[in-house]
Design an enzyme around this catalytic site. Structure first.
Site, short mmCIF file in Angstrom:
data_model
loop_
_atom_site.label_atom_id
_atom_site.label_comp_id
_atom_site.label_asym_id
_atom_site.label_seq_id
_atom_site.Cartn_x
_atom_site.Cartn_y
_atom_site.Cartn_z
N THR A 236 73.53 63.18 44.91
CA THR A 236 73.39 62.85 46.53
C THR A 236 73.57 64.31 47.04
OG1 THR A 236 75.34 61.48 46.46
CG2 THR A 236 75.70 62.54 47.85
N ASN B 73 67.34 64.12 32.99
CA ASN B 73 66.79 62.86 33.65
C ASN B 73 67.21 61.70 32.68
OD1 ASN B 73 67.93 63.42 36.23
ND2 ASN B 73 65.66 64.19 36.23
N LYS C 170 76.40 70.77 48.83
CA LYS C 170 75.95 70.76 47.11
C LYS C 170 74.65 69.14 46.90
CE LYS C 170 76.64 67.17 44.90
NZ LYS C 170 75.84 66.05 44.86
#
Lengths: 406, 406
Positions: free
Chosen positions: B190, B401, B179
């Site tokens: 991450t 974002n 992922k």
């Protein structure tokens, strides 16, 4: 978009520094796109240039001509960068030098050429040289604002700063103009700064001065991390103020002049950031407590270049997690995460390896809602500091840089 | 947005590797957010972790537990990164380890914890530990797709890859899931990768293998240059395939296994890029002709991180000026700009310090209109090469974002 208001200041003439502007029609008709600085005999010039390996032909010529003598003429065009143009680009830049030199009965090596604009297109030498007589004709000790406008590309406003200081009881004047930065239509941003003073100073200390002043100003700003093929910052000293000529870097007069030129450069550099492409925030990244200047700069650049932090700034989002992550990956050896403290303006947001106990989202939000934000980072491991100025990353930045040809 | 189609492959079971999934309600109800890998006695585990100085509590614990023995249980949660959470974060991660270990009558040090999600929020240990019995109950040698889904955050699709190879006449299977990446709601991306095989291999060569495989895959992708507090790539080897146990890095079997695991890692890494936030292009930056690997990587990262190049890619604009500028400022010592050649796919765009004579805008445009673009850069000064994979920079990236909290 641009941050804040920066009205163009009243700029007094600099004795001996003549400025010419003219419209060569390089990219647009009826817009001044040529700028000339003509300096008197005995003047000195010094400069710092882009470190880009693909530096443009005019930059290479500037370096050569500065080594061969004391140039008296600076000619700048906007609309075309004359970069990545190979041998033809060099020949074209020299042809412009020749034309300008001829008007003043000086040599090719007495001319320093500068270009800003599109990369990879041939410089329209014919158009430029045809406009040189008008350029020379217009030369006068005034028109600093016209000079600042002639070098604009995607800048939304002309940029100028001025100071006066006393050197050994004599008043000297310093004027500066600049353009840039952020990527521009149609290719790359170029940062150009031209500072002139009537102080008398030898070339060697002037070179030391410009290196130091640029290092603390133009080299401390970053919009997108890209550095251009054409960047230059020049300082010209006409020597007509009547001060005792500065011959080395040890005298108090040198320090005074350096401080004043440094202020002009810093003001111009901050104007460039505030006018950065799509900028909605003016951001200072202030790193303290480093074991070395190098590690402070690493942290400051990691924060200033992080797209995650820049988009959070655009969103006025006090996203401290992104800031600590950037500090963490900046590459500081053996950083103790529990010793790091981060403030947004005066609000403590991070300590002891996590969010400060005293921190509230409301406090962070109130800082982020402002247009000017300082991210203070204390690394807690030494006494070194470094400072950078940057902007946020907005939709507008993407639009300007993605859509310019469409 | 995401580039291309990556249907989840049929993944055979890996003998001895049991997978559990469960919904703890960490961030959303009724969504699997816990994943367990349970390994048999004699299995080996190795991994590489983020270099971020602000690495999360679970990363620190993984490093410690790997040094203290041969862990048998990996427990992963999504929805909360347990990063920048100080001493409480560590205690919380260990509490989860305890709970999982108890179910298997193993020790705390036999468990490796992983977390991905929001930074700086306390890990909801109560919720997680309450779901651990169901997690353990569900464990089976299948459900690889469920595993890939349980660790997703802003990923738009589960990511899996599989290979089978022969080691000394014995078929071994390798499955991998991953992922990431790009910044994610609500804080940091991450990158997590979990690769399992039934091969028998000692821990020391497995550690060498994962370091090398990750170095050529997960460490060669970049979305925005930000590296997370929680990144990890783990390889588990159950040892049940029946091959002659690999005990060092010299054997042909080691090389075969390394190549196959490397392929799985590369496939997963490319899936992460193709699913990068707001990605509309899959971009390979291929640098050749360098005097060192280090300088090739410098150039590749300068190009891959340039917001100017990334926005041009988004606009399908063959803006070669931005590419040469990035090569020029990458920091290669004494780069000869006239020796550099740049191709977009098979179209030569730059040579002899400028635009290639043969180049036409139409050729460049036809490459840029595609979804997969390779920027080939030949530095013309040596025999070293390096490769990176990245994406463009779109409005959607800024939206994801900038707007995630609003």
């Amino acid at each position: 978009m641009a941050v804040g208001e920066y009205p163009f200041p009243d700029m007094p003439p600099i004795a001996g520094v003549n400025i010419g502007v003219a419209a060569a029609g390089i990219k647009k008709a009826d817009r001044n796109d040529l700028l000339l600085f003509a300096l008197p005999e005995g003047a000195t010039v010094a400069g710092v240039f882009t470190q880009n390996a693909f530096c443009a032909a005019p930059i290479k010529i500037c370096r050569e001509h500065l080594q061969q003598g004391q140039p008296r003429l600076l000619v700048i065009n906007s609309g075309n960068a004359n970069a990545c143009t190979g041998g033809e680009g060099r020949a074209n830049a020299l042809a412009v030098c020749d034309q300008v030199a001829r008007e003043y009965s000086l040599a090719q090596t007495d001319v320093l050429p500068f270009s800003t604009g599109v990369i990879g297109e041939p410089l329209p030498v014919g158009k430029i040289n045809a406009a040189v007589p008008a350029l020379v004709q217009s030369a006068a000790e005034s028109q600093w604002q016209a000079a600042a406008r002639a070098i604009m590309t995607t800048d939304t406003r002309p940029k100028g700063a001025t100071r006066q200081v006393e050197l050994d009881g004599v008043t000297v004047t310093i004027n500066g103009i600049a353009k840039g930065a952020g990527m521009i239509n149609p290719n790359m941003a170029t940062m150009l700064g031209f500072i002139a003073t009537d102080a008398a100073i030898d070339q060697a200390p002037l070179q030391a001065l410009v290196r130091e002043a640029a290092g603390l100003s133009f080299n401390r700003i970053t919009i997108d991390g890209d550095t251009s093929t054409n960047d230059a910052c020049m300082v010209m000293a006409s020597g007509q103020a009547g001060n005792t000529r500065i011959v080395d870097t040890q005298s108090p007069a040198y320090q005074t002049l350096k401080a004043a030129i440094g202020e002009v450069c810093t003001e111009l550099a901050q104007m460039i950031v505030a006018d950065g492409e799509g900028a909605t925030k003016f951001v200072t990244v202030d790193v303290n407590g480093g074991a070395s200047h190098d590690e402070c700069l690493k942290v400051a650049y990691a924060v200033a270049h992080s797209p995650l932090i820049k988009t959070a700034l655009f969103a006025s989002d006090p996203n401290w997690g992104r800031i600590v992550a950037a500090i963490g990956y900046a590459g500081v050896e053996n950083l103790d995460d529990t010793a790091v403290r981060v403030h947004l303006n005066d609000v403590l947001i991070v300590e002891n390896g996590g969010r400060a106990a005293s921190y509230t989202e409301e406090q962070g939000q109130s800082v982020m809602n402002g247009e000017r934000i300082t991210i203070h980072i204390d690394l807690g491991r030494g006494n070194c500091s470094e400072l950078l100025w940057t902007t946020d990353l907005s939709y507008e930045y993407v639009r300007i840089n993605a859509d310019y040809r469409t």
